[in-house]
Write a protein that holds these residues in place. Sequence first.
Motif, PDB file in Angstrom:
ATOM      1  N   ILE A  29       0.810  -1.184   0.091  1.00  0.00           N
ATOM      2  CA  ILE A  29       0.364   0.028   0.050  1.00  0.00           C
ATOM      3  C   ILE A  29       0.916   1.360   0.000  1.00  0.00           C
ATOM      4  O   ILE A  29       1.549   1.587   0.964  1.00  0.00           O
ATOM      5  CB  ILE A  29      -0.931   0.174   1.062  1.00  0.00           C
ATOM      6  CG1 ILE A  29      -1.801  -1.296   1.125  1.00  0.00           C
ATOM      7  CG2 ILE A  29      -1.760   1.152   1.196  1.00  0.00           C
ATOM      8  CD1 ILE A  29      -2.669  -1.501   2.577  1.00  0.00           C
ATOM      9  N   ASP A  30       0.876   2.104  -1.251  1.00  0.00           N
ATOM     10  CA  ASP A  30       1.730   3.128  -1.275  1.00  0.00           C
ATOM     11  C   ASP A  30       0.588   4.302  -1.373  1.00  0.00           C
ATOM     12  O   ASP A  30      -0.811   4.088  -0.922  1.00  0.00           O
ATOM     13  CB  ASP A  30       2.516   3.355  -2.417  1.00  0.00           C
ATOM     14  CG  ASP A  30       1.678   3.245  -3.771  1.00  0.00           C
ATOM     15  OD1 ASP A  30       0.295   2.844  -3.606  1.00  0.00           O
ATOM     16  OD2 ASP A  30       2.335   3.017  -4.747  1.00  0.00           O
ATOM     17  N   ARG A  31       1.048   5.729  -1.427  1.00  0.00           N
ATOM     18  CA  ARG A  31       0.085   6.525  -1.271  1.00  0.00           C
ATOM     19  C   ARG A  31      -1.054   6.623  -2.486  1.00  0.00           C
ATOM     20  O   ARG A  31      -2.195   6.544  -2.078  1.00  0.00           O
ATOM     21  CB  ARG A  31       0.748   8.125  -1.560  1.00  0.00           C
ATOM     22  CG  ARG A  31      -0.246   9.117  -1.467  1.00  0.00           C
ATOM     23  CD  ARG A  31       0.444  10.426  -2.105  1.00  0.00           C
ATOM     24  NE  ARG A  31       1.655  10.891  -1.171  1.00  0.00           N
ATOM     25  CZ  ARG A  31       2.378  11.874  -1.692  1.00  0.00           C
ATOM     26  NH1 ARG A  31       1.770  12.855  -2.495  1.00  0.00           N
ATOM     27  NH2 ARG A  31       3.435  12.184  -0.849  1.00  0.00           N
ATOM     28  N   ALA A  32      -0.646   6.087  -3.489  1.00  0.00           N
ATOM     29  CA  ALA A  32      -1.620   6.008  -4.680  1.00  0.00           C
ATOM     30  C   ALA A  32      -2.743   4.958  -4.259  1.00  0.00           C
ATOM     31  O   ALA A  32      -4.068   5.195  -4.487  1.00  0.00           O
ATOM     32  CB  ALA A  32      -1.173   5.606  -6.046  1.00  0.00           C
ATOM     33  N   MET A  33      -2.139   3.637  -3.764  1.00  0.00           N
ATOM     34  CA  MET A  33      -3.391   2.687  -3.427  1.00  0.00           C
ATOM     35  C   MET A  33      -4.188   3.246  -2.240  1.00  0.00           C
ATOM     36  O   MET A  33      -5.226   2.939  -2.295  1.00  0.00           O
ATOM     37  CB  MET A  33      -2.506   1.392  -2.980  1.00  0.00           C
ATOM     38  CG  MET A  33      -3.444   0.462  -2.736  1.00  0.00           C
ATOM     39  SD  MET A  33      -2.772  -1.236  -2.247  1.00  0.00           S
ATOM     40  CE  MET A  33      -2.471  -1.841  -3.964  1.00  0.00           C
ATOM     41  N   ALA A  34      -3.662   4.138  -1.146  1.00  0.00           N
ATOM     42  CA  ALA A  34      -4.314   4.602  -0.165  1.00  0.00           C
ATOM     43  C   ALA A  34      -5.590   5.569  -0.415  1.00  0.00           C
ATOM     44  O   ALA A  34      -6.711   5.436  -0.035  1.00  0.00           O
ATOM     45  CB  ALA A  34      -3.480   5.249   0.789  1.00  0.00           C
ATOM     46  N   GLY A  66       2.047  -1.738   4.213  1.00  0.00           N
ATOM     47  CA  GLY A  66       2.656  -0.574   3.813  1.00  0.00           C
ATOM     48  C   GLY A  66       3.654  -0.782   3.000  1.00  0.00           C
ATOM     49  O   GLY A  66       4.659  -1.687   3.278  1.00  0.00           O
ATOM     50  N   ASP A  67       3.664   0.014   1.929  1.00  0.00           N
ATOM     51  CA  ASP A  67       4.976   0.060   1.118  1.00  0.00           C
ATOM     52  C   ASP A  67       6.265   0.739   1.695  1.00  0.00           C
ATOM     53  O   ASP A  67       6.348   1.917   1.878  1.00  0.00           O
ATOM     54  CB  ASP A  67       4.571   0.833  -0.322  1.00  0.00           C
ATOM     55  CG  ASP A  67       5.803   0.547  -1.279  1.00  0.00           C
ATOM     56  OD1 ASP A  67       6.894   0.392  -0.978  1.00  0.00           O
ATOM     57  OD2 ASP A  67       5.546   0.881  -2.411  1.00  0.00           O
ATOM     58  N   GLY A 114      -0.767  -3.092   8.101  1.00  0.00           N
ATOM     59  CA  GLY A 114      -2.169  -2.333   7.839  1.00  0.00           C
ATOM     60  C   GLY A 114      -3.025  -2.920   6.786  1.00  0.00           C
ATOM     61  O   GLY A 114      -4.263  -2.809   6.867  1.00  0.00           O
ATOM     62  N   GLY A 115      -2.596  -3.888   5.766  1.00  0.00           N
ATOM     63  CA  GLY A 115      -3.447  -4.388   4.705  1.00  0.00           C
ATOM     64  C   GLY A 115      -4.488  -5.386   5.534  1.00  0.00           C
ATOM     65  O   GLY A 115      -5.637  -5.439   4.697  1.00  0.00           O
ATOM     66  N   LEU A 116      -4.343  -5.827   6.808  1.00  0.00           N
ATOM     67  CA  LEU A 116      -5.107  -6.571   7.404  1.00  0.00           C
ATOM     68  C   LEU A 116      -6.533  -5.803   7.569  1.00  0.00           C
ATOM     69  O   LEU A 116      -7.600  -6.606   7.815  1.00  0.00           O
ATOM     70  CB  LEU A 116      -4.591  -7.027   8.766  1.00  0.00           C
ATOM     71  CG  LEU A 116      -3.266  -8.149   8.707  1.00  0.00           C
ATOM     72  CD1 LEU A 116      -2.681  -8.294  10.077  1.00  0.00           C
ATOM     73  CD2 LEU A 116      -3.910  -9.532   8.155  1.00  0.00           C
ATOM     74  N   GLY A 117      -6.681  -4.665   7.397  1.00  0.00           N
ATOM     75  CA  GLY A 117      -7.725  -3.840   7.663  1.00  0.00           C
ATOM     76  C   GLY A 117      -8.717  -4.185   6.720  1.00  0.00           C
ATOM     77  O   GLY A 117     -10.125  -4.138   7.002  1.00  0.00           O
ATOM     78  N   LEU A 118      -8.149  -4.648   5.572  1.00  0.00           N
ATOM     79  CA  LEU A 118      -9.274  -5.215   4.502  1.00  0.00           C
ATOM     80  C   LEU A 118     -10.101  -6.557   4.854  1.00  0.00           C
ATOM     81  O   LEU A 118     -10.890  -6.823   4.171  1.00  0.00           O
ATOM     82  CB  LEU A 118      -8.684  -5.266   3.197  1.00  0.00           C
ATOM     83  CG  LEU A 118      -8.121  -3.905   2.681  1.00  0.00           C
ATOM     84  CD1 LEU A 118      -7.440  -4.009   1.449  1.00  0.00           C
ATOM     85  CD2 LEU A 118      -9.389  -2.954   2.202  1.00  0.00           C
ATOM     86  N   LEU A 119      -9.349  -7.265   5.825  1.00  0.00           N
ATOM     87  CA  LEU A 119     -10.167  -8.332   6.394  1.00  0.00           C
ATOM     88  C   LEU A 119     -10.911  -7.867   7.539  1.00  0.00           C
ATOM     89  O   LEU A 119     -12.244  -8.414   7.795  1.00  0.00           O
ATOM     90  CB  LEU A 119      -9.113  -9.431   7.285  1.00  0.00           C
ATOM     91  CG  LEU A 119      -8.398 -10.251   6.025  1.00  0.00           C
ATOM     92  CD1 LEU A 119      -7.370  -9.563   5.141  1.00  0.00           C
ATOM     93  CD2 LEU A 119      -7.426 -11.308   6.740  1.00  0.00           C
TER      94      LEU A 119
END
Length: 263
Positions: A29-34, A66-67, A114-119
């Motif tokens: 997750i970089d700025r663009a993905m966020a 996070g990237d 932080g990607g776990l938030g999508l779970l």
Amino acid sequence: MSASGVVSLRFEEGLARLRLARPEAHNAIDRAMAYELLDAASACAARPGLRAVLIEADGPSFTVGGDLRHLHGVGDDLPAELQRMISRYHAALAQLGALEVPVVTAVQGAAAGGGLGLLWCADVVIAADDARLASGFAKLGMSGDGGSSWAVTRLAGARRAWEFLVDGRVLSAAEAAEWGLVSRVVPAAGLAAESERTARRLADGPTRAYAHLRRLIAAASGSSWAEQLDAERQVMAELALTDDVRDGIAAFLARRAPTFNGR
């Protein structure tokens, strides 16, 4: 979505398919993905006739979080960059968690940080048998984002939250299911089909009831027994006004399948 295209969003007959599309970076997750995740969540929230959301990811990993290359590259601007990225990412998670429709997340390979938030914002999490869950923040001197401190404590308990978030335990898919962090585990080859089946089945269901159940389940740990009983009573009375309930009762008595339209 924005020009960088690291998140895709398609609407298909009431189903929103939100996909992380940065496989070359393991969907870091970089700025663009966020920013694009917030755009996608906002589009889902504004979509008329939406009945379910399916969150997926391209490549061998769901997301490594996070990237770190991006964050290292911003140098002394790191505090401000984290504020920019996390504020928008958390806004996306909050919107997804507040949708009036079920959310299904399909997880393969690494799911971390932080990607776990999508779970955590999903109602159903289907994991491939090759999935691995990790926080990893403590090794970076960080406390973490994405809602893991809330979700893991709520789903697995404080002791396991400490083991996962502080001690850095990496969970296999089977362990994550045993801890209650994912709903079920399927063979990796069947993940896409099973996740889509689940999302479409929910999209065909009584989505008004699902919306209320999302709120009731979320509120349960903070409500007393009496408060939860009263909330259930109010919801049942409200749902009694809907076409779905009327057809559901009639279909049961007629021994036929109900037709739910979300009205």
